[in-house]
Design an enzyme around this catalytic site. Structure first.
Site, PDB file in Angstrom:
ATOM      1  N   LYS A  67       0.826  -1.211   0.000  1.00 13.42           N
ATOM      2  CA  LYS A  67       0.000   0.000   0.000  1.00 13.42           C
ATOM      3  C   LYS A  67       0.868   1.273   0.000  1.00 13.42           C
ATOM      4  CE  LYS A  67      -3.910  -2.282   2.336  1.00 13.42           C
ATOM      5  NZ  LYS A  67      -4.891  -2.219   3.447  1.00 13.42           N
TER       6      LYS A  67
ATOM      7  N   TYR B 121     -12.320  -2.162  -3.353  1.00  8.08           N
ATOM      8  CA  TYR B 121     -12.835  -2.335  -1.989  1.00  8.08           C
ATOM      9  C   TYR B 121     -14.364  -2.187  -1.933  1.00  8.08           C
ATOM     10  CZ  TYR B 121      -8.292  -2.614   0.437  1.00  8.08           C
ATOM     11  OH  TYR B 121      -7.076  -3.024   0.924  1.00  8.08           O
TER      12      TYR B 121
ATOM     13  N   ASN C  92      -2.052   0.205   6.979  1.00 10.40           N
ATOM     14  CA  ASN C  92      -1.555  -1.075   7.495  1.00 10.40           C
ATOM     15  C   ASN C  92      -0.718  -1.855   6.479  1.00 10.40           C
ATOM     16  OD1 ASN C  92      -3.592  -1.864   5.819  1.00 10.40           O
ATOM     17  ND2 ASN C  92      -4.796  -2.932   7.362  1.00 10.40           N
TER      18      ASN C  92
ATOM     19  N   HIS D 187      -2.130  -5.523   1.581  1.00 13.62           N
ATOM     20  CA  HIS D 187      -3.427  -6.183   1.384  1.00 13.62           C
ATOM     21  C   HIS D 187      -3.183  -7.632   1.019  1.00 13.62           C
ATOM     22  CE1 HIS D 187      -7.250  -7.410  -0.364  1.00 13.62           C
ATOM     23  NE2 HIS D 187      -6.527  -7.892  -1.361  1.00 13.62           N
TER      24      HIS D 187
ATOM     25  N   GLU E 163      -9.755 -10.697  -7.585  1.00  8.49           N
ATOM     26  CA  GLU E 163      -8.792  -9.619  -7.363  1.00  8.49           C
ATOM     27  C   GLU E 163      -7.610  -9.709  -8.328  1.00  8.49           C
ATOM     28  OE1 GLU E 163      -9.827  -8.989  -2.618  1.00  8.49           O
ATOM     29  OE2 GLU E 163      -7.814  -9.616  -3.192  1.00  8.49           O
TER      30      GLU E 163
HETATM   31  P1  ATP Z   1      -7.136  -5.975   3.284  1.00 10.88           P
HETATM   32  O1  ATP Z   1      -8.476  -6.277   2.607  1.00 10.88           O
HETATM   33  O2  ATP Z   1      -6.570  -4.623   2.902  1.00 10.88           O
HETATM   34  O3  ATP Z   1      -6.158  -7.098   3.126  1.00 10.88           O
HETATM   35  P2  ATP Z   1      -8.174  -6.898   5.798  1.00 10.88           P
HETATM   36  O4  ATP Z   1      -8.786  -7.991   4.987  1.00 10.88           O
HETATM   37  O5  ATP Z   1      -7.273  -7.261   6.923  1.00 10.88           O
HETATM   38  O6  ATP Z   1      -7.388  -5.878   4.863  1.00 10.88           O
HETATM   39  P3  ATP Z   1     -10.684  -5.498   5.726  1.00 10.88           P
HETATM   40  O7  ATP Z   1     -11.728  -5.618   6.768  1.00 10.88           O
HETATM   41  O8  ATP Z   1     -10.900  -6.170   4.409  1.00 10.88           O
HETATM   42  O9  ATP Z   1      -9.303  -5.955   6.388  1.00 10.88           O
HETATM   43  O10 ATP Z   1     -10.458  -3.930   5.496  1.00 10.88           O
HETATM   44  C1  ATP Z   1      -9.869  -3.444   4.296  1.00 10.88           C
HETATM   45  C2  ATP Z   1      -8.947  -2.299   4.628  1.00 10.88           C
HETATM   46  O11 ATP Z   1      -9.740  -1.199   5.093  1.00 10.88           O
HETATM   47  C3  ATP Z   1      -7.964  -2.543   5.765  1.00 10.88           C
HETATM   48  O12 ATP Z   1      -6.804  -3.212   5.371  1.00 10.88           O
HETATM   49  C4  ATP Z   1      -7.672  -1.144   6.226  1.00 10.88           C
HETATM   50  O13 ATP Z   1      -6.737  -0.483   5.353  1.00 10.88           O
HETATM   51  C5  ATP Z   1      -9.035  -0.480   6.091  1.00 10.88           C
HETATM   52  N1  ATP Z   1      -9.807  -0.561   7.335  1.00 10.88           N
HETATM   53  C6  ATP Z   1     -10.402  -1.652   7.872  1.00 10.88           C
HETATM   54  N2  ATP Z   1     -11.040  -1.379   9.014  1.00 10.88           N
HETATM   55  C7  ATP Z   1     -10.859  -0.045   9.203  1.00 10.88           C
HETATM   56  C8  ATP Z   1     -11.274   0.870  10.207  1.00 10.88           C
HETATM   57  N3  ATP Z   1     -12.020   0.488  11.251  1.00 10.88           N
HETATM   58  N4  ATP Z   1     -10.879   2.175  10.094  1.00 10.88           N
HETATM   59  C9  ATP Z   1     -10.132   2.586   9.052  1.00 10.88           C
HETATM   60  N5  ATP Z   1      -9.715   1.774   8.051  1.00 10.88           N
HETATM   61  C10 ATP Z   1     -10.058   0.483   8.126  1.00 10.88           C
HETATM   62 MG    MG Z   2      -9.950  -7.596   3.250  1.00 12.97          MG
END
Ligand code: ATP
Ligand code: MG
Length: 144
Positions: free
Chosen positions: A11, A51, A114, A117, A128
């Site tokens: 990211k 997303y 974070n 992804h 994806e």
């Molecule tokens: P990713 O899909 O990016 O691998 P993930 O599967 O661990 O992450 P998801 O729940 O799919 O988590 O959330 C997608 C992304 O949205 C997260 O990686 C983060 O960047 C962002 N995100 C998730 N929860 C929050 C939150 N509560 N506040 C802000 N950003 C968030």
């Molecule tokens: Mg995710």
């Protein structure tokens, strides 16, 4: 265990920190192969589509802004059980809750910023991968 492909994204926060090499090193040392790789900056529209599952979440607008704020590195990884292995290597979504030694624990700055992804299941991994890679861009490997 199945040989799988998964989508990984480094990211924009990770590119700001200059840790592309460190992340790729962990992937390769962890026994997975990088079978597709490109650097690109997503438009807000591309990030929204990627997303889309989170459209109704309160963090969606911020997430789209963040993901389109700078360049990313998008990769297709391949290996035994690659979907779970890459998720385990990344750690929990919130870096504060991520296990020691995971990428998000080591480099994440917030639940949004974070670092990486990873696809969460085989059906989403396929969708994806084709969202970013054309047929023939996965070098030396069969198309999914
Ligand atoms: P990713 O899909 O990016 O691998 P993930 O599967 O661990 O992450 P998801 O729940 O799919 O988590 O959330 C997608 C992304 O949205 C997260 O990686 C983060 O960047 C962002 N995100 C998730 N929860 C929050 C939150 N509560 N506040 C802000 N950003 C968030
Ligand atoms: Mg995710």
């Amino acid at each position: 265990m199945a040989n799988e492909k998964t989508l990984a994204i480094i990211k924009p926060d990770a590119l700001e920190k200059g840790i592309i090499g460190e992340i790729c090193k962990r992937i390769e040392e962890g026994g997975m192969k990088i079978v597709g790789m490109k650097m690109l900056q997503m438009t807000p529209k591309k990030a929204e589509g990627f997303y889309a599952v989170h459209q109704s979440k309160p963090f969606f607008a911020g997430l789209v802004k963040f993901m389109s704020s700078g360049p990313t590195v998008v990769m297709c990884l391949e290996g035994e059980n690659a979907i779970k292995r890459w998720r385990d290597m990344m750690g929990a979504t919130d870096p504060e809750k991520a296990a020691e030694g995971t990428i998000r624990k080591d480099f994440g700055s917030s639940i949004e910023r974070n670092v990486t992804h990873g696809s969460d299941a085989s059906d989403t991994a396929k969708l994806e991968i084709v969202y970013f890679f054309e047929s023939g861009e996965l070098v030396n490997y069969e198309w999914i």
